[in-house]
Motif scaffolding. Structure first.
Motif, mmCIF file in Angstrom:
data_model
loop_
_atom_site.group_PDB
_atom_site.id
_atom_site.type_symbol
_atom_site.label_atom_id
_atom_site.label_comp_id
_atom_site.label_asym_id
_atom_site.label_seq_id
_atom_site.Cartn_x
_atom_site.Cartn_y
_atom_site.Cartn_z
ATOM 1 N N THR A 1 -3.063 37.833 23.329
ATOM 2 C CA THR A 1 -3.328 38.531 24.961
ATOM 3 C C THR A 1 -3.212 37.310 25.939
ATOM 4 O O THR A 1 -3.354 36.359 25.609
ATOM 5 N N HIS A 10 -3.487 33.540 22.460
ATOM 6 C CA HIS A 10 -2.907 34.471 21.658
ATOM 7 C C HIS A 10 -3.246 34.075 20.176
ATOM 8 O O HIS A 10 -3.566 33.172 19.660
ATOM 9 N N ARG A 11 -3.554 35.495 19.548
ATOM 10 C CA ARG A 11 -3.912 35.724 17.997
ATOM 11 C C ARG A 11 -2.669 36.257 17.500
ATOM 12 O O ARG A 11 -2.122 37.198 17.808
ATOM 13 N N ARG A 12 -2.363 35.611 16.350
ATOM 14 C CA ARG A 12 -1.171 36.050 15.612
ATOM 15 C C ARG A 12 -1.413 36.190 14.054
ATOM 16 O O ARG A 12 -1.957 35.359 13.396
ATOM 17 N N GLN A 13 -0.764 37.070 13.430
ATOM 18 C CA GLN A 13 -0.791 37.245 12.048
ATOM 19 C C GLN A 13 0.431 37.979 11.728
ATOM 20 O O GLN A 13 0.559 39.263 12.052
ATOM 21 N N PHE A 14 1.159 37.522 10.720
ATOM 22 C CA PHE A 14 2.458 38.019 10.326
ATOM 23 C C PHE A 14 2.505 38.696 8.935
ATOM 24 O O PHE A 14 1.811 37.991 8.241
ATOM 25 N N VAL A 20 7.901 28.820 12.825
ATOM 26 C CA VAL A 20 8.130 28.971 14.179
ATOM 27 C C VAL A 20 8.095 27.589 14.897
ATOM 28 O O VAL A 20 7.515 26.594 14.706
ATOM 29 N N LEU A 71 -3.761 34.132 9.665
ATOM 30 C CA LEU A 71 -4.150 34.392 11.123
ATOM 31 C C LEU A 71 -4.224 32.934 11.912
ATOM 32 O O LEU A 71 -4.912 31.844 11.309
ATOM 33 N N THR A 73 -4.954 31.043 15.878
ATOM 34 C CA THR A 73 -5.013 31.456 17.327
ATOM 35 C C THR A 73 -4.455 30.189 18.032
ATOM 36 O O THR A 73 -4.828 29.051 17.830
ATOM 37 N N CYS A 121 -9.156 36.269 23.413
ATOM 38 C CA CYS A 121 -8.107 37.075 22.801
ATOM 39 C C CYS A 121 -8.341 38.636 22.602
ATOM 40 O O CYS A 121 -7.431 39.218 22.937
#
Length: 216
Positions: A1, A10-14, A20, A71, A73, A121
């Motif tokens: 967000t 930003h919180r990301r989990q692929f 990246v 995970l 952030t 977030c």
């Protein structure tokens, strides 16, 4: 967000392994943490542990390697806002933290930092400026408690540079499948050095990276 131009969280989990590459905009600084218990991600060729925060400043290219379901952030904060907070809270200039690298997070600050960043977030009834102030204050406490940031070693910087050169070549020659000899010629180093650089920065060999990039 995202919250606004002065700070974004930003919180990301692929669900798959990712690598990246990126830079922060001028006037911004990025600070990131990984999830608790995670120990398999790399930032600019160095392992990230849950007790560390990674810092990326404008002008440097960050390389984040993360395995599947990892995970992390990221806080992207105005350089000016962080500088003001550091001066106000700790009488410390931001110049102490003006280069890319990893900083240890003292144990006493780990849980509060994660709680504040989680709050930033997620949807919250609190006003944006309150969330931003809380997050920046928490980040300032971490930075000042950790002390001066250690410089990245010359070997690590060189490894990042070799990876950037190969990536730039692949971007300029999208239809090619270059061999190792070509990539060594692009970087000006031998096969063993190039292999070590890619394994440390990305976790793949140069040819594996080239193949994965084409597939992606």
């Amino acid at each position: 967000t995202g919250i606004g131009a002065g700070a974004q969280f930003h919180r990301r989990q692929f669900n798959r392994t990712v690598c990246v590459h990126g830079e922060v905009p001028e006037g911004m600084i990025a600070l990131g943490i990984v999830g608790p218990g995670a120990n398999a991600a790399k930032f600019c060729g160095r392992w990230i542990t849950p007790d560390a925060i990674y810092v990326l400043t404008h002008g440097d290219e960050g390389v984040l390697y993360a395995p599947a379901n990892h995970l992390f952030t990221i806080s992207c904060v105005s350089h000016a806002a962080l500088d003001r907070a550091l001066q106000t809270l700790a009488q410390t200039p931001i110049s102490r933290f003006s280069h890319t690298g990893l900083l240890p997070v003292p144990a006493v600050f780990r849980t509060p930092l994660r709680r504040v960043l989680d709050e930033a977030c997620m949807p919250s009834p609190l006003p944006d400026h309150v969330l931003v102030e809380r997050a920046i204050s928490a980040l300032c406490l971490i930075l000042t408690a950790a002390g001066p940031m250690p410089r990245t070693s010359l070997a690590a910087r060189n490894h990042q540079r070799y990876v950037r050169k190969v990536r730039a070549y692949l971007c300029d020659h999208p239809g090619e499948s270059p061999g190792l000899e070509t990539l060594c010629g692009v970087t000006g180093v031998g096969a063993r050095t190039l292999e070590t650089a890619f394994q440390e920065v990305i976790g793949l060999s140069p040819l594996q990276f080239s193949k994965v990039r084409r597939l992606n």
